[in-house]
Design a protein around this motif. Structure first.
Motif, mmCIF file in Angstrom:
data_model
loop_
_atom_site.group_PDB
_atom_site.id
_atom_site.type_symbol
_atom_site.label_atom_id
_atom_site.label_comp_id
_atom_site.label_asym_id
_atom_site.label_seq_id
_atom_site.Cartn_x
_atom_site.Cartn_y
_atom_site.Cartn_z
ATOM 1 N N ARG A 29 -15.344 53.768 -38.097
ATOM 2 C CA ARG A 29 -16.425 52.435 -37.257
ATOM 3 C C ARG A 29 -17.168 51.860 -36.657
ATOM 4 N NH1 ARG A 29 -15.087 53.608 -41.838
ATOM 5 N NH2 ARG A 29 -14.665 51.678 -43.971
ATOM 6 N N SER A 30 -18.382 51.283 -36.265
ATOM 7 C CA SER A 30 -19.348 50.820 -35.371
ATOM 8 C C SER A 30 -18.291 50.347 -34.863
ATOM 9 C CB SER A 30 -21.003 50.570 -36.557
ATOM 10 O OG SER A 30 -21.266 49.990 -35.006
ATOM 11 N N SER A 32 -20.272 48.672 -31.744
ATOM 12 C CA SER A 32 -20.832 48.404 -30.788
ATOM 13 C C SER A 32 -21.030 46.481 -31.469
ATOM 14 C CB SER A 32 -22.681 48.548 -31.391
ATOM 15 O OG SER A 32 -23.145 48.669 -32.815
#
Length: 504
Positions: A29-30, A32
């Motif tokens: 998963r991201s 950020s």
């Protein structure tokens, strides 16, 4: 399963940014965004893709974060809503006994594996009278019997006697018996063994029965909740004896006794209202995040519709509530949800059917303001990309309002409806033609024949009764054979002869 899921989500909420990024990266998963975005993304990940691998990653990160604490010690709840976890040490009375026997009954030894029972929102643990101990089968029989003994201290007796009544005969401070599986991994939910019966001081107490099932082929389900044994106890220093009869079919069970304070749905609602309300600004940010343009998406979402009707009772929302980990913005009524779980605890979101534990419930501050600003007839709103909203009225109601505002209030006359006698309104008289010919003559209604070559005369002054009498007289004077031989004149769209000329 639900208890482990709640515990894993509580662990995630205690992670730092680096821990959250590590967890999200390990699951592809991201990583950020701000911390609140990472927490929300991680919670949704735990809820939607719960697996042993994910559970292992959460556990390792939690051990790294709190090395001195047990990895499966129940994680902290949000500071706003305190919860007391059951203490696992014995009561002072139990530890004071130095021998292995108490009143002729062997003292139960705690399970070698430390068993933890899941905290219950409606039960606040005050003291532990008997820690979780395993029910040991004495022989190979399927029906087993185990006994537990304990005593109440004077202060505990006073707490029970001086407590308020939830209803007549039921105190708010109670002594409850809880049974669960013997398992040291995670926290355990209440689970009854088969053929259970509980006897307290020679009197059998009530154990919740099975829910009837209306679906064919589906077995009835039994609600496993704490058993209130207070009415059958000796509220003094006399030893209380609890006998548990249970079916031995291979699974291991542990039993514990607690002094608890029982909450009502109204008291839980007050906790929720004072401690877990999401501000309107945070709600708008959540809406903007959901409606933010995604270049990778082929469909651009410009609005989200939310109903103002509670999915539980199909009535207008009073206090809009939802679960922090749910992806939808649709809310349900907090009062009805707590009342429902007080009678039949499921703690399931009525919108998406995912776990909805009490500690993750929150009141939507923005929708609360919208409910105050909108009239009762508005049942749906739409959130827009900038965080604003607009009411949505029913299409039928719009059509009705448009008709009422544009159509004059005059009666409508339909001039195309024919008369009862079948003639056009322009030719309402009962007129017929009179033909001349060598083969014979026919006298129509309201007309006479002056000869074989004479013209047809139409008398418009005759009424219907005169027409009928004249017609009958003319028909009687004619030769029946000639009338039968003459062809029937063709009729047009209306019921009159083609050769009729209207006289003006």
């Amino acid at each position: 399963m639900a208890a482990e899921l709640v515990e894993a989500m509580n662990m995630v909420k205690s992670f730092r940014v680096s821990d959250l990024q590590t967890l999200l990266a390990s699951m592809g998963r991201s990583k950020s965004g701000l911390k609140q975005d990472l927490v929300g993304r991680a919670l949704r990940l735990v809820q939607t893709e719960y697996s042993p691998e994910l559970l292992k990653n959460v556990r390792q990160l939690y051990e790294t974060r709190f090395p001195k604490a047990s990895a499966w010690l129940a994680a902290r709840r949000p500071d706003a809503v305190p919860v007391t976890y059951p203490a696992l040490n014995s009561s002072p009375r139990a530890t004071a006994q130095g021998t292995d026997y108490l009143n002729g009954i062997p003292k139960p030894t705690p399970s070698s594996a430390e068993v933890k029972l899941v905290p219950l929102p409606f039960y606040h643990n005050l003291e532990t009278l008997l820690p979780p101990t395993e029910l040991i089968a004495q022989n190979s029989e399927k029906l087993q019997e185990s006994q537990r003994v304990f005593e109440l201290t004077p202060s505990q007796v006073e707490q029970i006697r001086n407590s308020s009544e939830l209803r007549p005969g039921m105190k708010s401070v109670q002594v409850v018996l809880r049974i669960c599986y013997t398992d040291s991994i995670g926290v355990q939910e209440d689970q009854y063994p088969p053929n259970i019966a509980v006897k307290v001081n020679q009197s059998y107490c009530h154990v919740p029965g099975y829910y009837p099932s209306n679906k064919p082929g589906v077995e009835p389900r039994r609600p496993c909740r704490p058993v209130n044994i207070t009415p059958w106890l000796h509220l003094s220093s006399v030893t209380n004896r609890v006998t548990i009869t249970w079916g031995n079919f291979g699974k291991r069970y542990s039993v514990a006794v607690y002094l608890v304070r029982v909450f009502t749905s109204g008291e839980l609602f007050n906790q929720l209202k004072h401690c877990s309300v999401e501000s309107p600004e945070r709600c708008r940010e959540r809406i903007q995040d959901k409606l933010r343009f995604d270049p990778e998406s082929e469909i651009a979402t410009t609005g989200l519709r939310v109903s103002l009707i509670c999915p539980l009772v199909k009535m207008r929302l009073g206090v809009p509530c939802r679960v922090l980990t749910c992806a939808h913005l649709q809310c349900f009524d907090a009062v009805f949800f707590l009342q429902m779980n007080e009678k039949k605890p499921t703690w399931t979101c009525p919108v998406c059917d995912k776990p909805a534990p009490f500690e993750l419930l929150t009141i939507d501050g923005l929708l609360s303001e919208i409910l105050k600003e909108t009239p009762e007839d508005v049942e749906e709103i739409e959130y827009l990309t900038d965080g604003s909203w607009r009411p949505i009225r029913d299409e039928k109601e719009k059509e009705r309002e448009r008709e009422n505002s544009c159509t004059p209030d005059y009666p409508v006359l339909d001039i195309c409806v024919p008369e009862v006698n079948g003639h056009s309104p322009a030719h309402s008289g009962s007129n017929q033609t009179v033909k001349s010919g060598s083969g014979g003559s026919s006298a129509g209604t309201g007309g006479t024949s002056s000869g074989s070559g004479g013209a047809a005369v139409v008398d418009l002054t005759l009424d219907d009764s005169s027409d009928e009498e004249a017609g009958r007289g003319a028909e009687d004077s004619e030769d029946t054979d000639d009338s039968q031989d003459s062809p029937t004149p063709k009729r047009g769209r209306y019921d009159y002869d083609k050769d009729l000329v209207t006289a003006y």
